[in-house]
Design a protein around this motif. Structure first.
Motif, mmCIF file in Angstrom:
data_model
loop_
_atom_site.group_PDB
_atom_site.id
_atom_site.type_symbol
_atom_site.label_atom_id
_atom_site.label_comp_id
_atom_site.label_asym_id
_atom_site.label_seq_id
_atom_site.Cartn_x
_atom_site.Cartn_y
_atom_site.Cartn_z
ATOM 1 N N MET A 168 0.850 -1.194 0.000
ATOM 2 C CA MET A 168 0.000 0.000 0.000
ATOM 3 C C MET A 168 0.881 1.237 0.000
ATOM 4 O O MET A 168 1.834 1.338 0.780
ATOM 5 C CB MET A 168 -0.943 -0.011 1.200
ATOM 6 C CG MET A 168 -1.954 -1.127 1.123
ATOM 7 S SD MET A 168 -3.356 -0.903 2.230
ATOM 8 C CE MET A 168 -4.491 -2.127 1.577
ATOM 9 N N GLN A 169 0.546 2.151 -0.901
ATOM 10 C CA GLN A 169 1.383 3.327 -1.087
ATOM 11 C C GLN A 169 0.502 4.500 -1.492
ATOM 12 O O GLN A 169 -0.607 4.319 -2.005
ATOM 13 C CB GLN A 169 2.427 3.047 -2.186
ATOM 14 C CG GLN A 169 3.490 4.113 -2.315
ATOM 15 C CD GLN A 169 4.452 3.825 -3.468
ATOM 16 O OE1 GLN A 169 4.374 2.785 -4.102
ATOM 17 N NE2 GLN A 169 5.342 4.745 -3.747
ATOM 18 N N CYS A 170 0.982 5.736 -1.255
ATOM 19 C CA CYS A 170 0.273 6.911 -1.739
ATOM 20 C C CYS A 170 1.261 7.852 -2.422
ATOM 21 O O CYS A 170 2.433 7.895 -2.075
ATOM 22 C CB CYS A 170 -0.477 7.631 -0.617
ATOM 23 S SG CYS A 170 0.473 7.970 0.868
ATOM 24 N N GLY A 171 0.773 8.575 -3.408
ATOM 25 C CA GLY A 171 1.611 9.521 -4.137
ATOM 26 C C GLY A 171 0.746 10.597 -4.753
ATOM 27 O O GLY A 171 -0.401 10.343 -5.140
ATOM 28 N N GLY A 172 1.278 11.801 -4.866
ATOM 29 C CA GLY A 172 0.437 12.907 -5.298
ATOM 30 C C GLY A 172 -0.682 13.092 -4.292
ATOM 31 O O GLY A 172 -1.848 13.277 -4.652
ATOM 32 N N SER A 173 -0.330 13.061 -3.001
ATOM 33 C CA SER A 173 -1.342 13.118 -1.935
ATOM 34 C C SER A 173 -1.941 14.515 -1.807
ATOM 35 O O SER A 173 -1.323 15.514 -2.176
ATOM 36 C CB SER A 173 -0.716 12.714 -0.602
ATOM 37 O OG SER A 173 -0.183 11.413 -0.676
ATOM 38 N N ASP A 174 -3.144 14.539 -1.272
ATOM 39 C CA ASP A 174 -3.799 15.811 -0.976
ATOM 40 C C ASP A 174 -4.486 15.700 0.381
ATOM 41 O O ASP A 174 -4.351 14.690 1.078
ATOM 42 C CB ASP A 174 -4.784 16.212 -2.083
ATOM 43 C CG ASP A 174 -6.006 15.292 -2.173
ATOM 44 O OD1 ASP A 174 -6.060 14.279 -1.438
ATOM 45 O OD2 ASP A 174 -6.896 15.576 -2.988
ATOM 46 N N ALA A 175 -5.218 16.733 0.747
ATOM 47 C CA ALA A 175 -5.850 16.751 2.071
ATOM 48 C C ALA A 175 -6.951 15.710 2.209
ATOM 49 O O ALA A 175 -7.385 15.412 3.327
ATOM 50 C CB ALA A 175 -6.410 18.146 2.367
ATOM 51 N N PHE A 176 -7.429 15.159 1.091
ATOM 52 C CA PHE A 176 -8.458 14.127 1.148
ATOM 53 C C PHE A 176 -7.866 12.737 1.366
ATOM 54 O O PHE A 176 -8.607 11.794 1.653
ATOM 55 C CB PHE A 176 -9.286 14.123 -0.145
ATOM 56 C CG PHE A 176 -10.220 15.288 -0.273
ATOM 57 C CD1 PHE A 176 -11.408 15.323 0.431
ATOM 58 C CD2 PHE A 176 -9.900 16.353 -1.089
ATOM 59 C CE1 PHE A 176 -12.270 16.406 0.324
ATOM 60 C CE2 PHE A 176 -10.745 17.442 -1.207
ATOM 61 C CZ PHE A 176 -11.939 17.470 -0.501
ATOM 62 N N SER A 177 -6.555 12.591 1.209
ATOM 63 C CA SER A 177 -5.945 11.262 1.322
ATOM 64 C C SER A 177 -6.290 10.619 2.652
ATOM 65 O O SER A 177 -6.615 9.425 2.717
ATOM 66 C CB SER A 177 -4.429 11.370 1.149
ATOM 67 O OG SER A 177 -4.088 11.819 -0.146
ATOM 68 N N GLY A 178 -6.214 11.379 3.737
ATOM 69 C CA GLY A 178 -6.509 10.842 5.065
ATOM 70 C C GLY A 178 -7.981 10.822 5.410
ATOM 71 O O GLY A 178 -8.355 10.407 6.517
ATOM 72 N N VAL A 179 -8.832 11.260 4.462
ATOM 73 C CA VAL A 179 -10.274 11.330 4.701
ATOM 74 C C VAL A 179 -11.006 10.218 3.961
ATOM 75 O O VAL A 179 -11.964 9.637 4.487
ATOM 76 C CB VAL A 179 -10.830 12.699 4.241
ATOM 77 C CG1 VAL A 179 -12.345 12.775 4.458
ATOM 78 C CG2 VAL A 179 -10.122 13.829 4.949
ATOM 79 N N THR A 180 -10.540 9.901 2.764
ATOM 80 C CA THR A 180 -11.289 8.995 1.886
ATOM 81 C C THR A 180 -10.486 7.750 1.512
ATOM 82 O O THR A 180 -10.720 6.666 2.039
ATOM 83 C CB THR A 180 -11.715 9.741 0.613
ATOM 84 O OG1 THR A 180 -10.532 10.231 -0.080
ATOM 85 C CG2 THR A 180 -12.623 10.921 0.934
ATOM 86 N N ALA A 181 -9.523 7.906 0.602
ATOM 87 C CA ALA A 181 -8.839 6.746 0.037
ATOM 88 C C ALA A 181 -8.036 5.963 1.072
ATOM 89 O O ALA A 181 -8.123 4.732 1.143
ATOM 90 C CB ALA A 181 -7.930 7.186 -1.115
ATOM 91 N N ASN A 182 -7.247 6.659 1.885
ATOM 92 C CA ASN A 182 -6.418 5.935 2.850
ATOM 93 C C ASN A 182 -7.237 5.221 3.929
ATOM 94 O O ASN A 182 -6.925 4.082 4.286
ATOM 95 C CB ASN A 182 -5.374 6.861 3.462
ATOM 96 C CG ASN A 182 -4.264 7.208 2.471
ATOM 97 O OD1 ASN A 182 -4.151 6.590 1.419
ATOM 98 N ND2 ASN A 182 -3.451 8.198 2.808
#
Length: 525
Positions: A288-302
Motif C-alpha cells: 500500500m502506497q500513496c503519491g500525489g497526496s492531498d488533504a483528502f488522502s486521510g479522509v477517503t482513500a487511505n
C-alpha cells in the motif's frame, strides 16, 4: 455565497480539531456559511483548511486531533489556512516514545475468500506470470530493452499463458563501493526482486562480465537448488540462467541476442506450463502506497485502504505499508499498535536510521512535502503523515522489514522505504508484493510492469477528469455517497478480481509502467 444548487461541504475529522477542509469541487467563495455557522473570510480552494475558531498567533492548529502546526499570525474564524500561515512543529523526540505496545484486539477471521493465482515451488503465489530478465549492471540495459522488444514480438505469441516479459534494469552494479556496509541495501533488493512471486522462479540474469556485482549473487536460491536436483536425478543439465555479454563464445551483437533469445525460450516454455488455481486470500501480499497526496488522502482513500487492509489481515493475508518520512510524525500512534516491544523498537530504529540519513544530506523530513501536496491542501509533512498512516488500518503490526528485505510474517508489516513512489514500489516488490494499491489525490500515471497497481483517487474531481486512469473512486466518501466501509469492501473485492486476472488495472491496460529505482545509501566511487 451559498447557492440552492450546491450546499457547502466541509469535513472536520475529530471533535478536538479547530479546522475543517472544503470538499466542494470548485472550492468555496468568500461569505459562504458552513454548517457550524462559520462564515468564510476568503475564497478557500478544494481540500484546503478553514479556521473554525479564532486561533491566536502561536496557537496550535489541530487536525486528526493532533497538532499539525502553530499559527504564525492571528487567524480569525473563517480564514483560509494555507502553509504560509502555519509553522511546522519540531519532530517528536524518538527517545520519548513509549515502546509498550497496546495493540487492539485481533478481529475475527474472515473465511471463504479466494482468488485465482499461480502457485510457486517456494510456497508463494503470483498474480501474474512474467518472465523477468534480471540485470547485474546498468551497462546492459540497452541490450535488455532491445531483447525484450524482440521477445515480445517474436516469442511471446507462442506462449499464451505467459503474461509479459520485463527487464529488471537499474543503475547499480559497478562504479560503486560494493563492499560498503550500506551496499547490502541495493544488493539484497536485487536478490529479492528476482524472487518475487510473479516471476515463478524462472529468472534469467544478463550480465556484462566485468562488473562488481557478480551475476551469481542474483540467482534465486530455489533455482540453484532445482538445478542441482535435476542433475542428481540424471536429467539433462538445464542451461545456466546467467548470460554474460563479454563471453568469448559470442562474436558480435547478433550472437549475443541469439544467445539471450535461446535462453528465454527455455524459461518461457516452463512458465507457459503454469496455470491459475484457486488460492485462499491468505496468499495475498499487498503493498500500500500513496503519491500525489492531498488533504483528502486521510479522509477517503487511505481510510478505505485501511479498512481493506484489515479485511486482508483477517483473511490471513499480508499487507505492508511504507514510506518512513510519511510515518515519522505519526510514529507515536504506531508504536502502540506493535504486536510486542521488539516490533515497537524496530519501528523506532528505522525512524532513527532515516533521521540520520537525512541529516547527512543536510535536510530533514520537511523535504518530503511537494508543491502538489501543498496545492492539494496539505500544509506540511506532519499533516501528510497523519493522513498517510491511516491506510495501515487498525491491525497489530507484526513485523518491521528493512529496505530490500523480504517479508517474514503474515499480517500487517511496516516495510521501511523512502517515500519516493518509484523506490518504494521497487522495495515492496523485493519484499514479495504480488499486488499494489496506490492512492492519489493530485493524480499520477504510476504503474509497475511486475505487479498490478490498483489506482484509487481521493476525490471525485480527479476520478472524473482522469476517468480512464483511475481504477476506483474513493472521493464518494467525502460527498456522502458512500461510506469508508462501502469503499473498503469494494476495494477488497477488486483486489481479488485483479489478483485473479479477471480485471485489468488501467496502468496495465494502457502500458504505463515506471522503471525500477534502487535505494542506494552507500557511496558511489
Amino acid at each position: 455565497m451559498n447557492t440552492a444548487n450546491e450546499l457547502p461541504i466541509s469535513i472536520k475529522m475529530q471533535a478536538a480539531d479547530n479546522v475543517a477542509i472544503v470538499a466542494n469541487a470548485g472550492g468555496l467563495k468568500t461569505g459562504t456559511v458552513l454548517d457550524d455557522g462559520t462564515r468564510l473570510l476568503d475564497d478557500v480552494p478544494l481540500g484546503h483548511k478553514v479556521a473554525l475558531v479564532d486561533i491566536a498567533a502561536g496557537g496550535p492548529v489541530m487536525r486528526y486531533a493532533e497538532v499539525i502546526g502553530y499559527a504564525l499570525e492571528d487567524i480569525p474564524r473563517g480564514r483560509w489556512i494555507n502553509e504560509d500561515r502555519v509553522r511546522m512543529p519540531a519532530a517528536r523526540a524518538l527517545s520519548e516514545l513509549s515502546t509498550d505496545p497496546r495493540p487492539a484486539p485481533e478481529m475475527p477471521p474472515l473465511e471463504g475468500y479466494t482468488f485465482e493465482g499461480y502457485r510457486n515451488a517456494d510456497g508463494t503465489v503470483g498474480t501474474k506470470n512474467v518472465l523477468a530478465l534480471s540485470t547485474s549492471v546498468q551497462c546492459v540495459a540497452g541490450v535488455t530493452d532491445h531483447v525484450v522488444r524482440r521477445i515480445k514480438a517474436e516469442l511471446l505469441p507462442r506462449y499464451p499463458n505467459v503474461d509479459d516479459v520485463v527487464a529488471l534494469n537499474h543503475t547499480y552494479g559497478c562504479g560503486v563501493a560494493i563492499n560498503a556496509p550500506a551496499a547490502i541495501v541495493p544488493i539484497r533488493t536485487l536478490q529479492n526482486i528476482a524472487r518475487n512471486p510473479n516471476f515463478g522462479g524462472e529468472v534469467m540474469v544478463i550480465g556484462l562480465g566485468c562488473e562488481k556485482l557478480l551475476p551469481t549473487r542474483l540467482i534465486p536460491e530455489e533455482q540453484v537448488l532445482r538445478l542441482g536436483e535435476n542433475v542428481a536425478a540424471g536429467a539433462e543439465v538445464p542451461p545456466s540462467p546467467i548470460l554474460s555479454l563479454q563471453d568469448e563464445a559470442f562474436t558480435g551483437f547478433g550472437q549475443m541476442i541469439d544467445g539471450i533469445l535461446k535462453l528465454a525460450e527455455y524459461h518461457l516454455e516452463k512458465l507457459n506450463r503454469r496455470r491459475r488455481e484457486t488460492c485462499p486470500a491468505s496468499e495475498l501480499v499487498i503493498g500500500m502506497q500513496c503519491g500525489g497526496s492531498d488533504a483528502f488522502s486521510g479522509v477517503t482513500a487511505n481510510p478505505a485502504l485501511g479498512f481493506a487492509a484489515d479485511l486482508i489481515v483477517r483473511a490471513g493475508g499480508t499487507v505492508m505499508f511504507s514510506e518512513v518520512t510519511e510515518v515519522r510524525d505519526a510514529i507515536h500512534l504506531l508504536t502502540a499498535r506493535a504486536r510486542d516491544s521488539d516490533v515497537a523498537w524496530a519501528l523506532v530504529e528505522q525512524m532513527d536510521w532515516y533521521d540520520n540519513y537525512l541529516s547527512q544530506g543536510q535536510v530533514d523530513r520537511s523535504a518530503n512535502t511537494s508543491p502538489g501536496n501543498k496545492k492539494g491542501g496539505l500544509s506540511n509533512i506532519v499533516e501528510k503523515a497523519l493522513g498517510s498512516i491511516v491506510k495501515s488500518g487498525s491491525s497489530p503490526i507484526v513485523d518491521v522489514v528493512g529496505p530490500g528485505e523480504r517479508i517474514r510474517k503474515r499480517g500487517l508489516n511496516f516495510a521501511a522505504t523512502p517515500a519516493s513512489d518509484f523506490i518504494c514500489g521497487t522495495l515492496q516488490l523485493a519484499a514479495g508484493m504480488n499486488l499494489q494499491v496506490f492512492t492519489t489525490g493530485r493524480g499520477t500515471p504510476y504503474g509497475l510492469s511486475m505487479a498490478p497497481v490498483i489506482k484509487v483517487s481521493t476525490n471525485k474531481t480527479l476520478s472524473q477528469r482522469w476517468h480512464d486512469l483511475i481504477d476506483l473512486d474513493a472521493g464518494r466518501i467525502a460527498t456522502g455517497e458512500a461510506t469508508i466501509e462501502d469503499v473498503g469492501w469494494e476495494l477488497f473485492r477488486l483486489i481479488l478480481e485483479v489478483a485473479s486476472g479477471r480485471e485489468q488495472v488501467a496502468a496495465d491496460r494502457l502500458g504505463l509502467h515506471n522503471d525500477l529505482v534502487l535505494f542506494n545509501p552507500a557511496p558511489v566511487t
